[in-house]
Design a protein around this motif. Structure first.
Motif, PDB file in Angstrom:
ATOM      1  N   MET A   1      37.973  16.007  41.495  1.00  0.00           N
ATOM      2  CA  MET A   1      38.253  15.519  42.840  1.00  0.00           C
ATOM      3  C   MET A   1      39.439  16.262  43.465  1.00  0.00           C
ATOM      4  O   MET A   1      39.607  16.273  44.676  1.00  0.00           O
ATOM      5  CB  MET A   1      38.524  14.019  42.822  1.00  0.00           C
TER       6      MET A   1
ATOM      7  N   ARG B   1      41.304  19.259  45.063  1.00  0.00           N
ATOM      8  CA  ARG B   1      40.874  20.459  45.790  1.00  0.00           C
ATOM      9  C   ARG B   1      41.539  21.710  45.205  1.00  0.00           C
ATOM     10  O   ARG B   1      40.998  22.809  45.319  1.00  0.00           O
ATOM     11  CB  ARG B   1      41.198  20.333  47.280  1.00  0.00           C
TER      12      ARG B   1
ATOM     13  N   ASP C   1      32.667  17.594  47.495  1.00  0.00           N
ATOM     14  CA  ASP C   1      32.621  16.359  46.705  1.00  0.00           C
ATOM     15  C   ASP C   1      31.180  15.982  46.377  1.00  0.00           C
ATOM     16  O   ASP C   1      30.897  15.477  45.284  1.00  0.00           O
ATOM     17  CB  ASP C   1      33.277  15.216  47.478  1.00  0.00           C
TER      18      ASP C   1
ATOM     19  N   GLU D   1      30.255  17.770  43.286  1.00  0.00           N
ATOM     20  CA  GLU D   1      30.918  17.239  42.090  1.00  0.00           C
ATOM     21  C   GLU D   1      30.307  15.900  41.673  1.00  0.00           C
ATOM     22  O   GLU D   1      30.106  15.649  40.484  1.00  0.00           O
ATOM     23  CB  GLU D   1      32.417  17.099  42.348  1.00  0.00           C
TER      24      GLU D   1
ATOM     25  N   ASN E   1      44.310  11.447  42.727  1.00  0.00           N
ATOM     26  CA  ASN E   1      43.082  11.173  43.472  1.00  0.00           C
ATOM     27  C   ASN E   1      43.063   9.761  44.046  1.00  0.00           C
ATOM     28  O   ASN E   1      42.301   9.480  44.984  1.00  0.00           O
ATOM     29  CB  ASN E   1      41.857  11.362  42.585  1.00  0.00           C
TER      30      ASN E   1
ATOM     31  N   ALA F   1      41.536  11.395  46.985  1.00  0.00           N
ATOM     32  CA  ALA F   1      40.098  11.635  47.122  1.00  0.00           C
ATOM     33  C   ALA F   1      39.496  10.613  48.077  1.00  0.00           C
ATOM     34  O   ALA F   1      39.978   9.483  48.177  1.00  0.00           O
ATOM     35  CB  ALA F   1      39.419  11.550  45.763  1.00  0.00           C
TER      36      ALA F   1
ATOM     37  N   SER G   1      33.804   8.771  47.437  1.00  0.00           N
ATOM     38  CA  SER G   1      33.626   9.480  46.164  1.00  0.00           C
ATOM     39  C   SER G   1      34.089   8.621  44.997  1.00  0.00           C
ATOM     40  O   SER G   1      33.413   8.529  43.961  1.00  0.00           O
ATOM     41  CB  SER G   1      34.393  10.805  46.179  1.00  0.00           C
TER      42      SER G   1
ATOM     43  N   GLU H   1      33.042  17.147  54.195  1.00  0.00           N
ATOM     44  CA  GLU H   1      33.549  15.967  53.510  1.00  0.00           C
ATOM     45  C   GLU H   1      32.393  15.019  53.192  1.00  0.00           C
ATOM     46  O   GLU H   1      31.384  14.991  53.904  1.00  0.00           O
ATOM     47  CB  GLU H   1      34.581  15.250  54.384  1.00  0.00           C
TER      48      GLU H   1
END
Length: 659
Positions: A502, A504, A520, A523, A543, A552, A556, A630
């Motif tokens: 998470m 960057r 995201d 992931e 996160n 995050a 997510s 995003e």
């Protein structure tokens, strides 16, 4: 042709055909065919066709042993064909309830000394499994054998392209720890006569036979009675042979062959075939013909965990940082925290006891990292010298059991020699006695181990998440590798990848370090695409900060709180290795669908999801915003389950949840 409707009597009548002609066995659905034939030079070959398409051209069989030559001057003594049926369950892989049916060809062969052995082929609808079964030899006086070399081969048609990863030269790399199945893959390249290191290729190997079909080659059922094998470099126009470990592995200690008592068997070599990639992704060939080596009374619990080392690295192995990751696990509802290398010096056993108590108060339990240790590399990360000796190993495991540790992660093994395979099995067997689950890292491919060892969890055996920390190149390549592993490495066994970042920026603080290129959505998709019953995700305490402080997105995190790690079924939907992949996995009655895109343009697809949803159903989906990249969550109502549109951004992905 042998079909499901044929009786055992009919099967036996087919088997009575003249051995001068090919001995042929068909799959129950009559699409997959294996033929065994004696050449003019009195050598045995087999070939494989699927739906009339040649998958393997005549390929050699046999082996050379200390007791004689079992590859040349052979005579077929007898043969028979019989049906095979088996129902079994897996609790930590891609499918829970498996119904396996196959037809078996048993060919009894004698060499020029009169010693016999059997070649067993089992042919199911999309899988071939074969091995050698060897009785006591020389009129029952010889009770042991050393297999010095196999001539077993896989001869692919000339138009075949490959997805392969090379076997490394031994005793190179970090602290002389290779080979460890951590090399880059070739993607869809023509067959080559020489691999990167000139030492062949590791299992599994994925082969595309032009536009006609696919084949996945691997092996299973490897335990302490044999070495692990790999594929040789190509010879001729497409022949890859079984290659034994290199002499330099394990720092030169141990034989390169395989020794066992008689009667005995070799591992199963498996070939999964299909006109599409669905049989490759969905295969259970790694487990269809192996059995548990011991039973367990322990109630092993699988689930998710946190892991400080993957982003915060060695400096995080201290009491305070480990408590932060225990807190993170508790906040996320995870079962485990993995305490990585150097805990013995940076935290100590007294500190681990404190951590166990702290974690228990949060509803979290611990895994501890160990080096495999021994005389085969130069590793100094501790604990060392605990896992290579039964005396020290059992003492350490007794301490862990009394403390309440739930599992271990053992790292930096020495190769594929039989001596090393024995160490894997010894660690697993002793850990079972103390109620410990086992993860392997810096290690060989698992070969049916989810079925064979009840406390086995997973193995790395891949260029895993740590490489994103070490080199920006792997961040740049992440999406392409994500789109390969579900078709190759992860389809034959649990893969301890340790992903789903998470951050960057891949460094503590999330403000420097290598740049994550993937979204995201990508992931999150890996939590479904990558299968391992315990997933130690690469999330960090930062996160959980508010999004405006670098945390995050909540969408997510919410998904990471609820995604499972064990699966009851797996279905391939769409994809091409290294380009894009879309899979569906079921946990209980809920389907999770995930996809990623490794190409440079947005992938616009129309998916047939009618196996999982119906017209009018409502599903939850997380995708990447086309402008901001995003993640965004939405609920959609399905109009036509057979034609569901989806756009996947470059290096992006999506997840769907279907009740």
């Amino acid at each position: 042709m042998i079909a499901k409707s044929l009786s055992t009597t009919t099967l036996m009548m087919v088997a009575l055909a003249s051995t001068a002609s090919p001995l042929t066995v068909w799959s129950p659905d009559s699409c997959l065919q294996v033929s065994v034939k004696m050449t003019d030079a009195n050598r045995l070959t087999y070939d494989v066709t699927y739906g009339g398409t040649v998958i393997l051209e005549p390929s050699p069989l046999g082996f050379i042993a200390d007791t004689g030559n079992f590859a040349d001057s052979l005579t077929i003594v007898s043969h028979r064909i019989s049906p095979i049926e088996r129902n079994y369950t897996l609790n930590r892989s891609k499918k829970h309830d498996v119904h396996y049916t196959a037809n078996q060809l048993n060919v009894t062969v004698a060499n020029n000394a009169g010693n016999k052995f059997d070649i067993i082929f089992r042919v199911s609808d999309n899988d071939v499994a074969f091995r050698y079964e060897i009785p006591r030899l020389n009129n029952d006086t010889t009770g042991a054998i050393v297999i010095e070399k196999e001539v077993t081969g896989f001869d692919f048609p000339e138009e075949t392209t490959v997805f392969l990863t090379p076997q490394s030269t031994p005793m190179i790399g970090w602290k002389r720890t290779k080979p460890s199945y951590e090399e880059d893959y070739q993607f869809d390249t023509p067959m080559s006569e020489r691999s990167k290191f000139g030492e062949g290729y590791t299992f599994p190997g994925l082969f595309r036979i032009g536009d006609k079909g696919w084949a996945l080659v691997s092996e299973t059922g490897v335990d302490r009675k044999y070495c692990a094998s790999h594929l040789s470099d190509m010879t001729g126009n497409g022949l890859y042979s079984i290659a034994f470990p290199m002499p330099g592995e394990n720092n030169g200690n141990g034989n390169t062959g395989a020794a066992f008592s008689l009667p005995g068997v070799t591992p199963w070599r498996t070939i999964t075939v299909g006109t599409s990639l669905a049989p490759i992704v969905e295969t259970t060939a790694a487990w269809d013909n192996v059995e548990p080596l011991y039973t367990t009374d322990n109630d092993y619990q699988f689930g998710k965990g946190t892991w400080s080392w993957i982003v915060w690295q060695d400096p995080s192995i201290n009491l305070e940082d480990q408590k932060k990751f225990i807190d993170l696990a508790a906040d996320m509802g995870y079962k485990y925290t993995l305490v990585d290398n150097w805990w013995d010096t940076n935290i100590g056993k007294d500190g681990i006891e404190e951590l166990v108590k702290y974690a228990a108060g949060k509803g979290v339990e611990l895994f501890l990292w160990y080096s495999s240790s021994g005389y085969w590399n130069d590793i100094v990360q501790g604990p060392i010298d605990r896992m290579d000796s039964p005396i020290s190993r059992k003492a350490e495991m007794r301490w862990m059991k009394n403390l309440g540790i739930k599992g271990i992660k053992v790292d930096f093994f020495g190769g594929d020699k039989q001596e090393t395979i024995r160490l894997y099995e010894d660690i697993l067997s002793d850990a079972e006695d103390y109620g410990l689950m086992v993860i392997f890292h810096g290690c060989t491919l698992p070969r049916g181990w989810e079925m064979m060892y009840p406390n086995y969890v997973g193995s790395e055996a891949v260029l895993a998440s740590e490489n994103l920390i070490f080199d920006q190149y792997y961040c740049d390549e992440e999406a392409r590798n994500t789109a390969l592993h579900p078709f190759c490495r992860n389809t034959v066994g649990s893969m301890e990848f340790g992903g789903c970042f998470m951050n960057r920026r891949l460094k503590r603080g999330n403000k420097e370090g290598h740049i994550r290129r993937t979204t995201d959505g990508h992931e999150l998709a890996t939590t479904i695409l990558f299968q391992n019953p315990i997933q130690n995700f690469a999330i960090t305490p930062e996160n959980l900060l508010p999004e405006n402080e670098g945390g995050a997105p909540e969408v997510s995190l919410d998904f990471l709180r609820r995604v499972p790690t064990t699966w009851d079924d797996t279905k391939f939907i769409d994809g091409y290795p290294g380009k894009y992949v879309i899979l569906a996995r079921r946990h209980d009655n809920k389907w999770y669908i995930a996809g990623t895109n490794a190409e440079s343009a947005t992938k616009k697809l129309t998916l047939d999801l009618s196996r999982f949803i119906s017209n009018g159903d409502t599903i939850n989906i997380i995708t990447d915003n086309k402008k901001t990249r995003e993640p965004e969550s939405k609920t959609i109502k399905i109009k036509n389950a057979a034609r569901v549109p989806i756009d996947i951004l470059p290096m992006g992905g999506f997840v769907m949840e279907v009740e």
